[in-house]
Design a protein around this motif. Structure first.
Motif, PDB file in Angstrom:
ATOM      1  N   ASP A 122     -33.195  31.429 -34.398  1.00 50.92           N
ATOM      2  CA  ASP A 122     -32.749  30.975 -35.713  1.00 50.92           C
ATOM      3  C   ASP A 122     -32.841  29.450 -35.731  1.00 50.92           C
ATOM      4  O   ASP A 122     -33.421  28.851 -34.810  1.00 50.92           O
ATOM      5  CB  ASP A 122     -31.339  31.491 -36.049  1.00 50.92           C
ATOM      6  CG  ASP A 122     -30.267  31.000 -35.093  1.00 50.92           C
ATOM      7  OD1 ASP A 122     -30.523  30.037 -34.330  1.00 50.92           O
ATOM      8  OD2 ASP A 122     -29.151  31.565 -35.106  1.00 50.92           O
ATOM      9  N   LYS A 123     -32.302  28.814 -36.749  1.00 52.11           N
ATOM     10  CA  LYS A 123     -32.465  27.363 -36.857  1.00 52.11           C
ATOM     11  C   LYS A 123     -31.674  26.608 -35.794  1.00 52.11           C
ATOM     12  O   LYS A 123     -31.934  25.428 -35.543  1.00 52.11           O
ATOM     13  CB  LYS A 123     -32.048  26.891 -38.248  1.00 52.11           C
ATOM     14  CG  LYS A 123     -30.585  27.113 -38.582  1.00 52.11           C
ATOM     15  CD  LYS A 123     -30.293  26.664 -40.010  1.00 52.11           C
ATOM     16  CE  LYS A 123     -28.835  26.897 -40.386  1.00 52.11           C
ATOM     17  NZ  LYS A 123     -28.559  26.447 -41.782  1.00 52.11           N
ATOM     18  N   HIS A 124     -30.730  27.299 -35.152  1.00 49.81           N
ATOM     19  CA  HIS A 124     -29.888  26.638 -34.162  1.00 49.81           C
ATOM     20  C   HIS A 124     -30.474  26.664 -32.753  1.00 49.81           C
ATOM     21  O   HIS A 124     -30.307  25.707 -31.994  1.00 49.81           O
ATOM     22  CB  HIS A 124     -28.504  27.295 -34.109  1.00 49.81           C
ATOM     23  CG  HIS A 124     -27.837  27.433 -35.428  1.00 49.81           C
ATOM     24  ND1 HIS A 124     -27.664  26.367 -36.286  1.00 49.81           N
ATOM     25  CD2 HIS A 124     -27.301  28.521 -36.059  1.00 49.81           C
ATOM     26  CE1 HIS A 124     -27.035  26.787 -37.382  1.00 49.81           C
ATOM     27  NE2 HIS A 124     -26.810  28.079 -37.260  1.00 49.81           N
ATOM     28  N   ALA A 125     -31.128  27.765 -32.380  1.00 47.77           N
ATOM     29  CA  ALA A 125     -31.483  27.948 -30.972  1.00 47.77           C
ATOM     30  C   ALA A 125     -32.485  29.093 -30.807  1.00 47.77           C
ATOM     31  O   ALA A 125     -32.766  29.859 -31.745  1.00 47.77           O
ATOM     32  CB  ALA A 125     -30.234  28.247 -30.146  1.00 47.77           C
ATOM     33  N   TYR A 126     -32.989  29.197 -29.568  1.00 53.30           N
ATOM     34  CA  TYR A 126     -33.687  30.394 -29.093  1.00 53.30           C
ATOM     35  C   TYR A 126     -32.685  31.201 -28.266  1.00 53.30           C
ATOM     36  O   TYR A 126     -31.842  30.639 -27.560  1.00 53.30           O
ATOM     37  CB  TYR A 126     -34.875  30.030 -28.200  1.00 53.30           C
ATOM     38  CG  TYR A 126     -35.954  29.227 -28.873  1.00 53.30           C
ATOM     39  CD1 TYR A 126     -36.791  29.808 -29.823  1.00 53.30           C
ATOM     40  CD2 TYR A 126     -36.160  27.891 -28.535  1.00 53.30           C
ATOM     41  CE1 TYR A 126     -37.792  29.062 -30.449  1.00 53.30           C
ATOM     42  CE2 TYR A 126     -37.155  27.145 -29.143  1.00 53.30           C
ATOM     43  CZ  TYR A 126     -37.968  27.736 -30.099  1.00 53.30           C
ATOM     44  OH  TYR A 126     -38.944  26.995 -30.701  1.00 53.30           O
ATOM     45  N   TYR A 127     -32.812  32.526 -28.325  1.00 52.42           N
ATOM     46  CA  TYR A 127     -31.909  33.405 -27.599  1.00 52.42           C
ATOM     47  C   TYR A 127     -32.738  34.388 -26.778  1.00 52.42           C
ATOM     48  O   TYR A 127     -33.604  35.082 -27.323  1.00 52.42           O
ATOM     49  CB  TYR A 127     -30.994  34.175 -28.563  1.00 52.42           C
ATOM     50  CG  TYR A 127     -30.258  33.278 -29.542  1.00 52.42           C
ATOM     51  CD1 TYR A 127     -28.957  32.858 -29.298  1.00 52.42           C
ATOM     52  CD2 TYR A 127     -30.882  32.845 -30.725  1.00 52.42           C
ATOM     53  CE1 TYR A 127     -28.283  32.029 -30.190  1.00 52.42           C
ATOM     54  CE2 TYR A 127     -30.217  32.014 -31.622  1.00 52.42           C
ATOM     55  CZ  TYR A 127     -28.926  31.608 -31.348  1.00 52.42           C
ATOM     56  OH  TYR A 127     -28.271  30.785 -32.235  1.00 52.42           O
ATOM     57  N   ILE A 128     -32.474  34.413 -25.488  1.00 53.12           N
ATOM     58  CA  ILE A 128     -33.147  35.350 -24.586  1.00 53.12           C
ATOM     59  C   ILE A 128     -32.107  35.825 -23.582  1.00 53.12           C
ATOM     60  O   ILE A 128     -30.993  35.313 -23.529  1.00 53.12           O
ATOM     61  CB  ILE A 128     -34.325  34.695 -23.841  1.00 53.12           C
ATOM     62  CG1 ILE A 128     -33.835  33.415 -23.150  1.00 53.12           C
ATOM     63  CG2 ILE A 128     -35.499  34.411 -24.758  1.00 53.12           C
ATOM     64  CD1 ILE A 128     -34.700  32.969 -22.026  1.00 53.12           C
TER      65      ILE A 128
END
Length: 210
Positions: A122-128
């Motif tokens: 999203d506009k805040h971060a990458y998530y993995i």
């Protein structure tokens, strides 16, 4: 800031359904906020099946839920044929789940596993779940490494363009750096479940009763 949609990332659950319920009761979630579960929701802890069923129910009441695929989900999916689990995966904690269900996990567990995704942005971060190749764009990291981890990631100071929010590594406390944020604080081992809210990076934690 409170007027804009927030993202809450939740660390590895590993079957700790009581901690999950406590954390959800603590988080000041609004309807427009997104919840990102960083993977490894099952195996090792209190009750993996109850945890998955609780997550499925949460999705029914709060549509903006993202379930990432950790290495434990990946291992279980390798044993799923679309109708039932054919055998128990060779990964820590899985045998206990299998035996608790007499070798017949509910269809709902496999159905939920199929919904998990490798990554989210999203506009805040990458998530993995676990990691990225240091020094390389996200697109050059394979799905396997994103789920199972990669050497050098925890130490990397590489800027991927946004913070990378992840779990997997079972740290005593959250790791919050400019380029990456780890919130796996060992729910099953230390009894501490952590979430972080973006973009303000507020930490939320619940602790198992001693």
């Amino acid at each position: 800031m409170e007027d804009q949609p927030m993202t809450y990332a939740i660390g590895d659950l590993h079957g700790e359904v009581t901690l999950l319920r406590r954390l959800l009761a603590l988080l000041p979630i609004h309807d427009e906020d997104t919840l990102v579960f960083l993977g490894d929701c099952l195996d090792r802890g209190e009750d993996s099946v109850a945890t998955i069923l609780a997550l499925r129910e949460l999705k029914r009441t709060h549509a903006a839920c993202i379930f990432l695929r950790g290495n434990h989900e990946d291992a279980w999916l390798a044993c799923w044929n679309g109708a039932h689990f054919t055998h128990v995966p060779d990964i820590e904690g899985a045998l206990q789940v299998w035996e608790d269900c007499d070798g017949s996990l509910p269809f709902a567990v496999g159905d939920w596993l199929e919904e998990t995704c490798i990554e989210y942005e999203d506009k805040h971060a990458y998530y993995i779940h676990a990691g990225l190749l240091p020094g390389k764009p996200i697109s050059q990291t394979s799905a396997f490494y994103k789920m199972w981890g990669v050497k050098g990631f925890l130490e990397s100071e590489y800027d991927w363009g946004k913070p990378v929010v992840f779990g997997h590594w079972n740290l005593p406390e959250p790791l919050v750096q400019a380029n990456k944020i780890c919130i796996d604080t060992g729910a099953f081992r230390r009894g501490k479940l952590t979430a972080i809210r973006l973009p303000d990076c507020q930490i939320f934690q619940v602790q198992r009763d001693s």
